[in-house]
Design a protein around this motif. Structure first.
Motif, short mmCIF file in Angstrom:
data_model
loop_
_atom_site.label_atom_id
_atom_site.label_comp_id
_atom_site.label_asym_id
_atom_site.label_seq_id
_atom_site.Cartn_x
_atom_site.Cartn_y
_atom_site.Cartn_z
N SER A 192 -10.03 8.59 -3.43
CA SER A 192 -8.72 8.57 -4.08
C SER A 192 -8.23 7.14 -4.26
CB SER A 192 -7.71 9.35 -3.24
OG SER A 192 -6.40 9.06 -3.68
N GLU A 193 -7.62 6.90 -5.43
CA GLU A 193 -7.07 5.57 -5.71
C GLU A 193 -5.90 5.23 -4.78
OE1 GLU A 193 -6.72 4.02 -9.48
OE2 GLU A 193 -8.89 4.35 -9.70
N THR A 249 -1.04 10.01 4.38
CA THR A 249 -1.66 8.92 5.11
C THR A 249 -2.72 8.27 4.25
OG1 THR A 249 -1.18 10.08 7.15
CG2 THR A 249 -2.79 8.31 7.28
N ILE A 250 -2.52 6.97 3.93
CA ILE A 250 -3.41 6.31 2.96
C ILE A 250 -3.86 4.94 3.44
CG2 ILE A 250 -2.56 7.51 0.91
CD1 ILE A 250 -0.64 5.19 0.41
N GLY A 251 -4.92 4.45 2.78
CA GLY A 251 -5.50 3.14 3.11
C GLY A 251 -6.94 3.31 3.53
N LEU A 280 0.83 -1.21 0.00
CA LEU A 280 0.00 0.00 0.00
C LEU A 280 0.87 1.26 0.00
CD1 LEU A 280 -2.85 1.29 0.31
CD2 LEU A 280 -2.66 0.89 2.77
N ALA A 281 1.96 1.21 0.77
CA ALA A 281 2.84 2.37 0.89
C ALA A 281 3.44 2.76 -0.46
CB ALA A 281 3.96 2.08 1.89
N THR A 296 -3.28 -2.60 -4.13
CA THR A 296 -3.28 -3.16 -5.47
C THR A 296 -2.14 -4.16 -5.64
OG1 THR A 296 -2.92 -2.72 -7.83
CG2 THR A 296 -2.10 -1.06 -6.30
N ALA A 297 -2.46 -5.29 -6.26
CA ALA A 297 -1.47 -6.35 -6.47
C ALA A 297 -0.40 -5.94 -7.48
CB ALA A 297 -2.15 -7.65 -6.90
N ILE A 298 -0.65 -4.83 -8.17
CA ILE A 298 0.39 -4.31 -9.09
C ILE A 298 1.65 -3.98 -8.28
CG2 ILE A 298 1.01 -2.31 -10.53
CD1 ILE A 298 -1.82 -2.36 -11.64
#
Ligand SMILES: [Zn+2]
Lengths: 332, 249
Positions: B208-209, B184-186, B103-104, B214-216
């Protein structure tokens, strides 16, 4: 060759079975971690399934002298059982089958118990009455063919027979799981010392064990601590007798009602010696699979898979699990 | 190198396939808030779909990567059980990717967003708690979108705050400690916005995306993490089963 996986409760199981019903490997890894909780804890069971399933699969293939390339079919228990536990087996089975584009047979756990009697060189002749009694289920079924659509003609309305054994054992201070300990203790006791309800007054083919457990609880209270300790063996023997009678009584009724001439038993409670000898008195041939095929195992799942319509790749990729047994049973 | 990666730690199911140097291709399923995850029914069909789309056969997959959480226990087990069984059945090396770290990596998509030194990743841990970890953005640079690792040693970047479970109070403490130049995301960042923003960190818009696992990103990280024994790839539960905690009380 069929690779079968079973993770519906607390045993992590994998087996390799041939289309002809020969068992090439039957690996059972019992978790033995739930005793201190007094029952199977789904989250803990599921963590252990995940930890163990890889080596259980390896073990089964090695013992069968087989590799993934030799397999023709993957079979897996989809329910009934603990959802989180079932998911570990189903996710593994789907992945293995997809990785080799093999068909997959979704198997009902109870069909598995019935199908344990189809293994071996001389499978039991159809039709027959099947009594499945374990810690998770108690039912009577008319089995007219080897497929999953056998007819359930009686089942427990509350506790399972194995659960009744375990709860009684706990009341008698035998720990968990206490079914086997209760049977040992009962050897020294008088089965007629106490009259516990065997549900004689309850008509039909359904079972109920909740009242029995309550009766034992009251009797222990009435006797007081000292007397209970002194008469523990008598209590165990009388309690066991009530469970056995409840099972035997309904099996007798079911044989009369259906006119079936053969009886097969399965499930962990089929290990009980008193039950076995009581059922031998019913006057019909009794089929008792070997112990390791009575308790939960994957060989029985592989056996059942032979009589299930398999799903071909990619039909099974979205296969889900189910907690209760209502999905696949015809109830009359 | 062909890498197949997936993650089932959050409500989402995400699968990505990376072939050669091309940008990885993703399939994902995002249940709405309050909806149940569909890991069991969606994971394998999306894997099959991506392989078919890419014209990739199992024998051509060089590496598998699975998100090991922290996250929902059942979701993690579905992902890890599937990954291990695929790896076992085909003899493919498998790596476990920490979901918070993946995620980071989203922070790098922001370019050199002015003043962003640190990325704080937050996932919903239910029961009013969050799974949280933080990295210095400069330490994640080896995981550049192009996948180039030139000049960087192998191995995962060192976290500034290691993965942990935090209630609202602990979460605001962590946010204060990492400082105001923190992205700060998630999904947990959205959930705990009221706790996080007063502590000085910035949380992107709800939709926001950047908030999505994401597995990318797993595909990118999978190149840095050495593979090993399959049994060593296990969920990062971070919490003991309730029954065990209750028994200790
Ligand atoms: Zn069973």
């Amino acid at each position: 060759m069929i690779l079968a996986i079973e993770t519906s409760c607390d045993d992590t199981c994998a087996a390799v079975v041939t289309e002809g019903g020969e068992i090439l490997a039957n690996v059972i890894s019992s978790q033995g971690v739930h005793d201190r909780f007094g029952g199977v804890v789904p989250e803990i069971a599921s963590r252990h399934h995940l930890e163990g399933i890889g080596s259980v699969l390896d073990d089964a293939l090695t013992r069968a002298g087989a590799s993934f390339e030799d397999l023709d079919l993957v079979a897996v228990t989809c329910g009934p059982g603990l959802v989180a536990a079932l998911l570990v087996g189903v996710a593994s089975a789907k992945a293995i089958a997809a990785a080799h584009r093999l068909p997959l047979a979704p198997v009902d756990h109870l069909h598995g118990h019935v199908a344990a009697t189809f293994l071996g060189p001389v499978p039991l002749e159809l039709p027959f009455l099947s009594l499945i009694a374990s810690g998770g289920h108690t039912l009577l079924a008319r089995v007219s063919d080897r497929g999953p659509e056998f007819e359930v003609i009686g089942q427990t309305l509350d506790d399972a027979a194995g659960e009744a054994f375990d709860k009684g054992a706990r009341l008698l201070g035998l720990g968990y799981p206490g079914g086997a300990a209760l049977e040992r203790l009962a050897l020294d006791g008088d089965p007629e010392a106490f009259a516990f309800p065997a549900g004689r007054g309850m008509p039909g083919l359904d079972f109920s064990f909740a009242g029995l457990k309550t009766a034992l609880l009251y009797r222990i209270r009435d006797l007081g601590e000292g007397e209970t300790t002194r008469r523990r063996a008598d209590l165990a023997a009388s309690y066991q007798r009530a469970i056995v009678e409840a099972l035997a009584l309904r099996a007798t009724r079911a044989l009369e009602q259906t006119g079936l001439e053969r009886l097969a038993i399965g499930g962990g409670v089929a290990a009980n010696g008193v039950l076995r000898s009581r059922l031998r008195e019913l006057g019909v041939p009794l089929e008792v699979p070997p112990m390791e095929l009575c308790t939960d195992n994957a060989a029985m799942i592989g056996s059942a898979a032979r009589f299930v319509e398999p799903l071909s790749y990619p039909e099974y990729l979205d296969l889900d699990v189910y907690a209760s047994g209502e999905r696949r049973f015809v109830r009359t | 190198m062909t890498i197949l990666a997936f993650d089932t730690a959050t409500r989402a199911t995400t699968v990505a396939l990376s072939t050669g140097s091309a940008e990885p291709v993703e399939r994902r399923d995002d249940p709405a808030r309050g909806e149940r995850p569909r890991h069991t029914t969606r994971l394998m069909p999306m894997i099959a779909e991506l392989l078919e789309l890419g014209g990739v056969a199992w024998e051509e997959v060089d590496r598998l990567a699975v998100g090991v959480g922290p996250g929902t226990f059942t979701g993690l087990r579905v992902g890890v059980a599937s990954a291990r069984a695929l790896a076992q059945a085909r003899g493919i090396p498998l790596v476990g990717v920490p979901t918070l770290q993946s995620l980071a990596v989203n922070a790098l998509a922001c370019g050199d967003r002015a003043g962003t030194d640190v990325v704080l990743t937050v996932l919903d841990a239910r029961r009013g708690e969050a799974f949280v970890a933080a990295w210095r953005v400069s330490d994640l640079r080896g995981t550049s979108p192009g996948g180039s690792l030139s000049g960087r040693p192998a191995g995962a970047p060192q976290a500034l705050v290691g993965a942990t479970v935090a209630g609202p109070h602990a979460l605001s403490e962590i946010a204060r400690r990492v400082g105001p130049s923190t992205l700060t995301i998630g999904e947990g960042a959205v959930e705990f916005r009221e706790v996080l923003e007063p502590s000085g960190v910035s949380v992107p818009e709800d939709d926001s995306e950047l908030h999505r696992v994401t597995a990318i990103n797993h595909c990118r990280l999978a190149r840095q993490i050495p593979d090993g024994d399959l049994a060593e790839v296990r969920p990062a539960y971070l919490r003991r089963p309730d029954a065990e905690i209750a028994l200790d009380k």
